[in-house]
Design a protein around this motif. Structure first.
Motif, PDB file in Angstrom:
ATOM      1  N   ARG A  41       0.845  -1.401   0.070  1.00  0.00           N
ATOM      2  CA  ARG A  41       0.245  -0.100  -0.076  1.00  0.00           C
ATOM      3  C   ARG A  41       0.750   1.334  -0.055  1.00  0.00           C
ATOM      4  N   HIS A  42       1.925   1.182   0.735  1.00  0.00           N
ATOM      5  CA  HIS A  42       2.729   2.427   0.847  1.00  0.00           C
ATOM      6  C   HIS A  42       3.447   2.845  -0.207  1.00  0.00           C
ATOM      7  N   ASP A  45       1.288   4.125  -2.967  1.00  0.00           N
ATOM      8  CA  ASP A  45       1.127   5.601  -2.983  1.00  0.00           C
ATOM      9  C   ASP A  45       2.386   6.404  -3.170  1.00  0.00           C
ATOM     10  N   VAL A  46       3.758   5.689  -2.982  1.00  0.00           N
ATOM     11  CA  VAL A  46       4.783   6.530  -3.217  1.00  0.00           C
ATOM     12  C   VAL A  46       4.915   6.482  -4.672  1.00  0.00           C
ATOM     13  N   ARG A  48       2.457   6.661  -6.784  1.00  0.00           N
ATOM     14  CA  ARG A  48       1.459   7.600  -7.400  1.00  0.00           C
ATOM     15  C   ARG A  48       2.191   9.051  -7.096  1.00  0.00           C
ATOM     16  N   ARG A  49       2.584   9.215  -5.830  1.00  0.00           N
ATOM     17  CA  ARG A  49       3.055  10.660  -5.441  1.00  0.00           C
ATOM     18  C   ARG A  49       4.058  11.213  -6.510  1.00  0.00           C
ATOM     19  N   GLU A  53       1.665  13.038  -9.132  1.00  0.00           N
ATOM     20  CA  GLU A  53       1.534  14.244  -8.611  1.00  0.00           C
ATOM     21  C   GLU A  53       2.831  15.020  -9.163  1.00  0.00           C
ATOM     22  N   PRO A  63      -2.529  10.174  -2.395  1.00  0.00           N
ATOM     23  CA  PRO A  63      -2.645   8.839  -1.985  1.00  0.00           C
ATOM     24  C   PRO A  63      -3.905   8.019  -1.876  1.00  0.00           C
ATOM     25  N   SER A  66      -3.384   6.593   2.645  1.00  0.00           N
ATOM     26  CA  SER A  66      -2.965   7.582   3.600  1.00  0.00           C
ATOM     27  C   SER A  66      -3.905   8.798   3.311  1.00  0.00           C
ATOM     28  N   SER A  67      -3.920   9.698   4.449  1.00  0.00           N
ATOM     29  CA  SER A  67      -4.504  10.998   4.305  1.00  0.00           C
ATOM     30  C   SER A  67      -3.986  12.013   5.168  1.00  0.00           C
ATOM     31  N   ASP A  74      -1.436   3.871   5.504  1.00  0.00           N
ATOM     32  CA  ASP A  74      -1.076   2.791   4.638  1.00  0.00           C
ATOM     33  C   ASP A  74      -0.502   1.589   5.474  1.00  0.00           C
ATOM     34  N   TRP A  92      -1.370  -1.097  -6.436  1.00  0.00           N
ATOM     35  CA  TRP A  92       0.167  -0.973  -6.712  1.00  0.00           C
ATOM     36  C   TRP A  92       0.518  -1.368  -8.123  1.00  0.00           C
TER      37      TRP A  92
END
Length: 154
Positions: A41-42, A45-46, A48-49, A53, A63, A66-67, A74, A92
């Motif tokens: 999960r982490h 998000d990494v 994606r960021r 982004e 993300p 997380s928020s 995550d 992922w």
């Protein structure tokens, strides 16, 4: 070469998680919430960021796990439910596919994006950073997998 090293690190994460279902949510040791599923999960998000982004400038691609209210969601909000496990892997894989497509379509490694913490960063920098990020977390994955079922050296 950088894309190849990153692909190797991603493949290591997949190998560390191979053959596990609900066990992916098993945490390392109290009070840590570190788990293999949390790592998946982490890292979703990494990816994606950095790619969506920062490099692509997609401000709405925040993300998934997380928020601001739950910055460690995550890891802290992991569920062993098979649907949650499948959702994490799907996120992922989608993030990796986007990152790979962005990298393949970039005209050169000096393509830049703006990071709120570091300022301007290049695709080259992001690829190296992700290699480091995966390598560090794959070390965690080694220990987590051994704790779950004794598997070593996968």
């Amino acid at each position: 070469m950088l894309a190849g090293f990153l692909a190797d690190q991603r493949a290591t994460l997949v190998l560390k998680c191979a053959g596990l279902g609900e066990e992916l949510a098993a945490t390392s040791a109290e009070p840590s919430t570190l788990s293999l599923l949390g790592l998946v999960r982490h890292l979703a998000d990494v990816e994606r960021r950095w790619f969506r982004e920062v490099l692509a400038g997609e401000s709405d691609a925040g993300p998934l796990f997380s928020s601001p209210d739950s910055p460690d969601g995550d890891f802290d909000e992991v569920s062993a439910d098979p649907a949650a496990v499948a959702e994490a892997w799907e996120a992922w894989r989608a993030a990796v596919a986007y990152s790979d497509r962005f990298t393949a379509e970039a005209p050169h490694l000096d393509v830049t994006g703006e990071d709120e913490w570091r300022g301007e960063v290049s695709l080259r920098w992001v690829l190296i950073h992700l290699i480091e990020e995966y390598a560090r977390h794959n070390g965690h994955a080694d220990l987590l997998r051994e704790r779950i079922d004794g598997t070593r050296g996968v």
